[in-house]
Design a protein around this motif. Structure first.
Motif, PDB file in Angstrom:
ATOM      1  N   ASP A  69       0.966   7.002  -7.014  1.00  0.00           N
ATOM      2  CA  ASP A  69       1.002   6.677  -5.595  1.00  0.00           C
ATOM      3  C   ASP A  69       2.154   5.724  -5.284  1.00  0.00           C
ATOM      4  OD1 ASP A  69      -1.240   8.256  -5.253  1.00  0.00           O
ATOM      5  OD2 ASP A  69      -2.636   6.557  -5.126  1.00  0.00           O
ATOM      6  N   GLU A  70       2.331   4.741  -6.134  1.00  0.00           N
ATOM      7  CA  GLU A  70       3.381   3.744  -5.930  1.00  0.00           C
ATOM      8  C   GLU A  70       4.757   4.391  -5.966  1.00  0.00           C
ATOM      9  OE1 GLU A  70       4.179  -0.074  -4.887  1.00  0.00           O
ATOM     10  OE2 GLU A  70       2.170   0.631  -5.378  1.00  0.00           O
ATOM     11  N   ASP A  73       5.287   6.407  -2.853  1.00  0.00           N
ATOM     12  CA  ASP A  73       5.506   5.548  -1.691  1.00  0.00           C
ATOM     13  C   ASP A  73       6.937   5.004  -1.651  1.00  0.00           C
ATOM     14  OD1 ASP A  73       2.928   5.950  -0.836  1.00  0.00           O
ATOM     15  OD2 ASP A  73       2.187   4.000  -1.506  1.00  0.00           O
ATOM     16  N   GLN A  74       7.532   4.838  -2.822  1.00  0.00           N
ATOM     17  CA  GLN A  74       8.890   4.294  -2.885  1.00  0.00           C
ATOM     18  C   GLN A  74       9.950   5.335  -2.576  1.00  0.00           C
ATOM     19  OE1 GLN A  74       9.316   2.357  -6.676  1.00  0.00           O
ATOM     20  NE2 GLN A  74       7.894   0.710  -6.144  1.00  0.00           N
TER      21      GLN A  74
END
Length: 75
Positions: A69-70, A73-74
């Motif tokens: 997810d991280e 998101d980036q």
């Protein structure tokens, strides 16, 4: 009055990777301990070690999902 620090998530994935590494190390150490002392450990102790390692595996799975997810998101 101080302002709260901004939420810095730039190294979240790296921190989670480090946590995964430490958790894997703890799992291995627990297994090694169980093998080395299996004759001295009660069945209850062995079960507790196994249950803790199962919780560690679940935690690792959750962290890996958070890393995905991280990274998404980036992008």
């Amino acid at each position: 009055m101080e302002k709260p620090k901004p939420d810095d998530r730039s190294n979240n994935a790296e921190r989670m990777e480090n946590t995964i590494g430490h958790t894997l190390q703890n799992m291995n150490e627990a297994r090694d301990f169980e093998k080395a002392h299996s004759e001295e450990l009660s069945e209850e102790d062995k079960q507790q070690i196994e249950e803790k390692n199962q919780r560690r595996e679940q935690s690792i799975d959750g962290l890996r999902e958070e890393i995905k997810d991280e990274v998404n998101d980036q992008k």
